[in-house]
Design a protein around this motif. Structure first.
Motif, mmCIF file in Angstrom:
data_model
loop_
_atom_site.group_PDB
_atom_site.id
_atom_site.type_symbol
_atom_site.label_atom_id
_atom_site.label_comp_id
_atom_site.label_asym_id
_atom_site.label_seq_id
_atom_site.Cartn_x
_atom_site.Cartn_y
_atom_site.Cartn_z
ATOM 1 N N SER A 148 0.856 -1.189 0.000
ATOM 2 C CA SER A 148 0.000 0.000 0.000
ATOM 3 C C SER A 148 0.893 1.241 0.000
ATOM 4 O O SER A 148 0.992 1.953 1.001
ATOM 5 C CB SER A 148 -0.937 -0.003 1.214
ATOM 6 N N PRO A 149 1.574 1.491 -1.117
ATOM 7 C CA PRO A 149 2.552 2.590 -1.135
ATOM 8 C C PRO A 149 1.937 3.967 -0.931
ATOM 9 O O PRO A 149 2.652 4.897 -0.563
ATOM 10 C CB PRO A 149 3.176 2.462 -2.531
ATOM 11 N N SER A 150 0.617 4.130 -1.160
ATOM 12 C CA SER A 150 0.003 5.434 -0.919
ATOM 13 C C SER A 150 -0.085 5.745 0.567
ATOM 14 O O SER A 150 -0.229 6.900 0.957
ATOM 15 C CB SER A 150 -1.403 5.472 -1.539
ATOM 16 N N VAL A 151 -0.014 4.729 1.409
ATOM 17 C CA VAL A 151 0.070 4.904 2.862
ATOM 18 C C VAL A 151 1.312 4.120 3.290
ATOM 19 O O VAL A 151 1.215 3.004 3.784
ATOM 20 C CB VAL A 151 -1.193 4.385 3.580
ATOM 21 N N PRO A 152 2.496 4.687 3.092
ATOM 22 C CA PRO A 152 3.736 3.899 3.158
ATOM 23 C C PRO A 152 4.017 3.295 4.526
ATOM 24 O O PRO A 152 3.700 3.863 5.565
ATOM 25 C CB PRO A 152 4.819 4.922 2.766
ATOM 26 N N GLY A 153 4.625 2.090 4.455
ATOM 27 C CA GLY A 153 5.159 1.450 5.650
ATOM 28 C C GLY A 153 4.155 0.811 6.572
ATOM 29 O O GLY A 153 4.525 0.337 7.642
ATOM 30 N N ARG A 154 2.884 0.747 6.169
ATOM 31 C CA ARG A 154 1.886 0.131 7.054
ATOM 32 C C ARG A 154 1.734 -1.366 6.774
ATOM 33 O O ARG A 154 1.544 -2.148 7.698
ATOM 34 C CB ARG A 154 0.534 0.816 6.882
ATOM 35 N N ILE A 155 1.806 -1.759 5.518
ATOM 36 C CA ILE A 155 1.663 -3.172 5.152
ATOM 37 C C ILE A 155 2.907 -3.566 4.370
ATOM 38 O O ILE A 155 3.046 -3.250 3.189
ATOM 39 C CB ILE A 155 0.388 -3.422 4.322
ATOM 40 N N CYS A 156 3.840 -4.239 5.029
ATOM 41 C CA CYS A 156 5.121 -4.631 4.434
ATOM 42 C C CYS A 156 5.194 -6.154 4.389
ATOM 43 O O CYS A 156 5.208 -6.803 5.437
ATOM 44 C CB CYS A 156 6.290 -4.070 5.241
ATOM 45 N N GLU A 157 5.205 -6.705 3.192
ATOM 46 C CA GLU A 157 5.249 -8.151 3.020
ATOM 47 C C GLU A 157 6.645 -8.583 2.583
ATOM 48 O O GLU A 157 7.290 -7.921 1.774
ATOM 49 C CB GLU A 157 4.209 -8.597 1.994
ATOM 50 N N ASP A 158 7.074 -9.691 3.125
ATOM 51 C CA ASP A 158 8.415 -10.187 2.844
ATOM 52 C C ASP A 158 8.591 -10.495 1.357
ATOM 53 O O ASP A 158 7.699 -11.070 0.724
ATOM 54 C CB ASP A 158 8.680 -11.452 3.667
ATOM 55 N N ILE A 159 9.720 -10.100 0.808
ATOM 56 C CA ILE A 159 10.074 -10.442 -0.565
ATOM 57 C C ILE A 159 10.862 -11.748 -0.537
ATOM 58 O O ILE A 159 11.852 -11.864 0.181
ATOM 59 C CB ILE A 159 10.925 -9.332 -1.208
ATOM 60 N N ASP A 160 10.397 -12.726 -1.299
ATOM 61 C CA ASP A 160 11.110 -14.002 -1.374
ATOM 62 C C ASP A 160 12.207 -13.872 -2.424
ATOM 63 O O ASP A 160 11.984 -14.065 -3.626
ATOM 64 C CB ASP A 160 10.148 -15.134 -1.744
ATOM 65 N N GLU A 161 13.405 -13.507 -1.961
ATOM 66 C CA GLU A 161 14.514 -13.310 -2.894
ATOM 67 C C GLU A 161 14.900 -14.594 -3.610
ATOM 68 O O GLU A 161 15.510 -14.548 -4.685
ATOM 69 C CB GLU A 161 15.737 -12.765 -2.149
ATOM 70 N N CYS A 162 14.556 -15.727 -3.029
ATOM 71 C CA CYS A 162 14.893 -16.993 -3.672
ATOM 72 C C CYS A 162 14.013 -17.228 -4.896
ATOM 73 O O CYS A 162 14.467 -17.785 -5.902
ATOM 74 C CB CYS A 162 14.747 -18.144 -2.677
ATOM 75 N N GLN A 163 12.734 -16.802 -4.836
ATOM 76 C CA GLN A 163 11.846 -16.961 -5.979
ATOM 77 C C GLN A 163 12.091 -15.889 -7.022
ATOM 78 O O GLN A 163 12.043 -16.164 -8.221
ATOM 79 C CB GLN A 163 10.388 -16.935 -5.527
ATOM 80 N N THR A 164 12.336 -14.677 -6.585
ATOM 81 C CA THR A 164 12.595 -13.593 -7.532
ATOM 82 C C THR A 164 14.003 -13.657 -8.096
ATOM 83 O O THR A 164 14.322 -12.925 -9.034
ATOM 84 C CB THR A 164 12.383 -12.234 -6.853
ATOM 85 N N ARG A 165 14.847 -14.511 -7.506
ATOM 86 C CA ARG A 165 16.254 -14.673 -7.898
ATOM 87 C C ARG A 165 17.046 -13.397 -7.678
ATOM 88 O O ARG A 165 18.101 -13.190 -8.282
ATOM 89 C CB ARG A 165 16.372 -15.144 -9.356
ATOM 90 N N ASN A 166 16.554 -12.557 -6.810
ATOM 91 C CA ASN A 166 17.288 -11.349 -6.432
ATOM 92 C C ASN A 166 18.188 -11.682 -5.237
ATOM 93 O O ASN A 166 18.011 -11.183 -4.125
ATOM 94 C CB ASN A 166 16.305 -10.227 -6.096
ATOM 95 N N ASN A 167 19.153 -12.585 -5.492
ATOM 96 C CA ASN A 167 20.047 -13.035 -4.423
ATOM 97 C C ASN A 167 21.425 -13.291 -5.008
ATOM 98 O O ASN A 167 21.614 -13.276 -6.229
ATOM 99 C CB ASN A 167 19.501 -14.299 -3.753
ATOM 100 N N THR A 168 22.374 -13.517 -4.135
ATOM 101 C CA THR A 168 23.768 -13.734 -4.557
ATOM 102 C C THR A 168 24.204 -15.181 -4.381
ATOM 103 O O THR A 168 25.400 -15.476 -4.379
ATOM 104 C CB THR A 168 24.705 -12.818 -3.745
#
Length: 748
Positions: A439-459
């Motif tokens: 909910s970026p229009s009301v920032p920082g209230r609902i923050c869900e974990d990003i699964d870096e393993c699925q998005t492959r945004n990992n090292t």
């Protein structure tokens, strides 16, 4: 999905002076158009009953004029109250019932319906064309709850309902319903259906599952939300309830997956509960939401008041009385503009605590962010009011008014996975790294974990296992790999060749293939895999199987290839040891070049030479395999069953043929199928040395036997003589003068 024209707000109102006029508390709406008496009476009774019920529920729902207001969609129904009148106004959608010989039609006009109440009387007035009931592909629904009035529109049907009953006017019949039907002299018909509940019949019912509540907009007096679901059914109705603390502020139903709450209080934590019942299952989702505000933290000391123990109990009468007097006195010297904000709920004074010494009061001054009141202006106004108080002797040296730090625990609604950022007297939130703000229009209230393993945004290395963690990830090298950078686990992994290191479970009779982080096994070509569920780990050794089997021709249990017509021939199981040949592991693999070369050389040498020596072209061999020591060749030799070759002649012929390959070799016959037909007196096992037998060898053996015999006899005589001598002297010890030690081994 219904359009916004048929959506309205549910509101909270106060001060309904008295019941409305009319037999049922309302004026009856005008019904126009040609219709039958049955239609007139049925529709009139239906509208009277439903509208009367709705107004009765509205009466019980009247509350303070600044109470919350709920909106669903774009259109709004507003009930407002003034000292003179109470007016219910409906914006450009009204309802008219018209009837023709073919159908009963509900149409809309831009006229409005107004409910007006004065201190003397309350009337319901309708304009030229008013309340309308239609059997078109759209549905108009009026729903009343003890605190809510909701008007919605859905496709397929037209429904006027209350909380206890649903009344539906449709142009098609429905199963298992109570039906009132008017049949004019035409083929068309209209059906009025009344059911206790509205159900959807599906072959396979999939219940709705909530995903999340999204924050569209959060202000000081307004909260706008939507929600996501999985498996939504058509015409699903959601019940939305707003709580402040544990007090229910309002409840309404909607088919839209969104709602707006207005006329709220600033800096208050509300709780929104959305529920839906489908497939006989009720699903609920809850979200806490705090309205924004500018908050000042104030503290003062009152010298002319005595602290009472009851001040520690916020529910006690002395506490409530003191708070009421303190706030009333504080407001009395404020500018009228601030007093109006207080009366409208846009300025709040919240007493946090009363403590001894004489009496110390900690309180918050809460301002709506929508109001153009600066913090310095508010500080000066309240400081001046405290200074000029006549009822309370304010200790100005112990009085402070500062910006409140709302980033303290419990003072904000930032997600636990977000960081609170203080902005003077207010705050904002920002999701932490590794979390997605839904909910970026009301920032920082609902923050869900990003699964870096699925998005492959990992090292992580391609040879590592990636494990998602809250807000981050971790890596671990796979089994069969080496971590060359343990300081950063799992980021640099190299493969271990288990086939080279021998750290594998492959059989000696299989091919080991290295793979990334592992290995695979496959039995050699022609080798039977005894455990195919674990390929290549238990490959059956054809040589061992062949040597131990009782049926010489039963090679199908030992190897994939078999010898044809073995049972119709005379077969000999034989072993030939080639002592001059070096064994290699490649000789275990029938597909290897070394195996093929030795097999071809052995076969091409032994078969034609033996056929020539025997003068029998039926002779042939089949090689089973090779074993270490130097190289042991296991093979089957065949003759036609009608052959007159004797077993001894066969053995001599084979020995002579193998001699041409290795003069130091030996040959064994370890079994036969029809041995008696060749030589009835031949033992099952025969051995022959390739070295030519001659008389010299026999003489050497005889001489060696004589020498050993003489030596043993001499030793025996010496021992007997020694025993006899010692018996006479009664001494049995042997010393260095004994005759035995004087015997020279060279004389032997």
């Amino acid at each position: 999905m219904p359009d916004d024209r048929h959506q309205t707000e549910a509101i909270r109102v106060t001060n309904l002076p008295r019941p409305l006029n009319g037999a049922n508390g309302i004026d009856k709406p005008t019904i126009s158009g040609p219709r039958s008496p049955v239609q007139n009476r049925a529709v009139t009774d239906l509208l009277n009953k439903s509208l009367n019920r709705a107004l009765q529920l509205l009466t019980s729902a009247f509350r303070a004029s600044n109470g919350p207001l709920a909106q669903i969609g774009g259109e709004t129904t507003t009930l407002t109250s003034t000292p003179e009148t109470t007016t219910l106004t409906s914006t450009p959608e009204t309802t008219t019932l018209t009837s023709t010989p073919e159908t009963t039609t509900l149409t809309s006009t831009p006229e409005s319906t107004t409910l007006t109440s004065t201190p003397e009387t309350t009337t319901l007035s309708t304009t030229t064309e008013t309340t309308t009931l239609t059997s078109t592909p759209e549905t108009t629904t009026l729903t009343s709850t003890p605190e809510t009035t909701t008007l919605t529109s859905t496709p397929e049907t037209t429904t006027l309902s209350t909380t206890t009953e649903t009344t539906t006017l449709t142009s098609t019949p429905a199963p298992e319903t109570t039906t009132l039907t008017t049949m004019p002299p035409t083929t068309a018909s209209s059906t009025i259906t009344t059911t206790k509940t509205t159900a959807t019949s599906l072959a396979a019912c999939v219940p709705i599952r909530f995903v999340r509540i999204n924050l569209i907009r959060v202000r000081s007096e307004e909260i706008s939300i939507s929600w996501n679901v999985n498996g939504e059914l058509s015409l699903s109705r959601y019940e939305v309830t707003l709580f402040r603390a544990n007090v229910k502020e309002m409840t309404f139903t909607t088919v839209a997956k969104k709602a707006v709450f207005r006329h709220l209080l600033p800096d208050v934590e509300y709780r929104v509960v959305v529920s839906v019942k489908t497939c006989k299952q009720e699903q609920t989702i809850v979200r806490k939401i705090r309205t924004i505000a500018k908050v000042l933290k104030a503290r003062t000391r009152i010298r002319n008041k005595t602290f009472l123990p009851d001040f520690r109990d916020k529910d006690s009468l002395p506490y409530k009385t003191f708070v009421e007097n303190f706030i009333k006195d504080l407001l009395s010297r404020l500018a009228q503009r601030l007093i109006n904000l207080f009366n409208n709920g846009r300025l709040r004074i919240v007493i946090n605590s009363i403590t001894p010494g004489s009496v110390r009061v900690d309180f918050d001054i809460v301002l709506s962010t929508a109001e153009n009141v600066t913090l310095s202006e508010a500080k000066e106004a309240f400081a001046d009011s405290l200074n000029k108080s006549e009822e309370f002797d304010i200790d100005l040296e112990n009085t402070t008014i500062t910006d409140k730090d709302s980033c303290q625990p419990g003072q904000n609604d930032c997600s636990v996975n977000a960081t609170c950022i203080r902005l003077n007297a207010t705050y904002t939130c920002k999701c932490n790294d590794g979390f997605n703000d839904t909910s970026p229009s009301v920032p920082g209230r609902i923050c869900e974990d990003i699964d870096e393993c699925q998005t492959r945004n990992n090292t992580c290395s391609d040879l590592a296992v990636c494990m998602n963690t809250p807000g981050s990830f971790s890596c671990r090298c796979l089994e069969g790999t080496t971590d060359v950078n343990p300081g950063k686990p799992g980021t640099q992994c190299t493969d271990i060749d288990e086939c080279q290191t021998g750290n594998n479970t492959c059989s000696d009779l299989s091919v080991c293939t290295n793979t990334l982080g592992a290995f695979s096994c496959r039995c050699f070509q022609g080798i039977i895999d005894a455990k195919p569920e674990k390929p290549g780990t238990q490959c059956r050794d054809p040589v061992t199987c062949f040597s131990n089997t009782g049926n010489i021709c039963g090679l199908s249990d030992c190897m994939i290839s078999t010898v044809s017509s073995c049972n119709s021939k005379t077969a000999f199981r034989m072993e030939a040891t080639l002592r001059s040949t070096q064994f290699s592991s490649d000789l275990k693999n029938p597909a290897s070049e070394a195996y093929r070369n030795l097999s071809d050389n052995f076969r091409n040498t032994v078969v034609p030479t033996t056929q020539t020596n025997l003068n029998d072209n039926s002779f042939n061999i089949s090689i089973v395999g090779f074993q270490n020591g130097s190289v042991v060749v296991h093979f089957l030799a065949f003759l036609n069953s009608t052959s007159n070759v004797s077993s001894s002649s066969l053995l001599k012929a084979v020995v002579a043929a193998i001699k041409t390959l290795d003069r130091n070799s030996s040959v064994f016959v370890t079994g036969t199928t029809q041995l008696a037909t060749i030589h009835p007196q031949t033992a099952p096992t025969m051995q022959s040395n390739l070295v030519t037998e001659n008389s010299g060898w026999r003489v050497a053996v005889i001489v060696l036997g004589v020498i050993i015999g003489v030596t043993l006899l001499t030793t025996l005589v010496v021992i007997v003589a020694m025993i006899h001598t010692k018996k006479k002297s009664r001494k049995y010890s042997i010393d260095t003068s004994d005759i035995v030690k004087q015997i020279s081994y060279s004389n032997l």
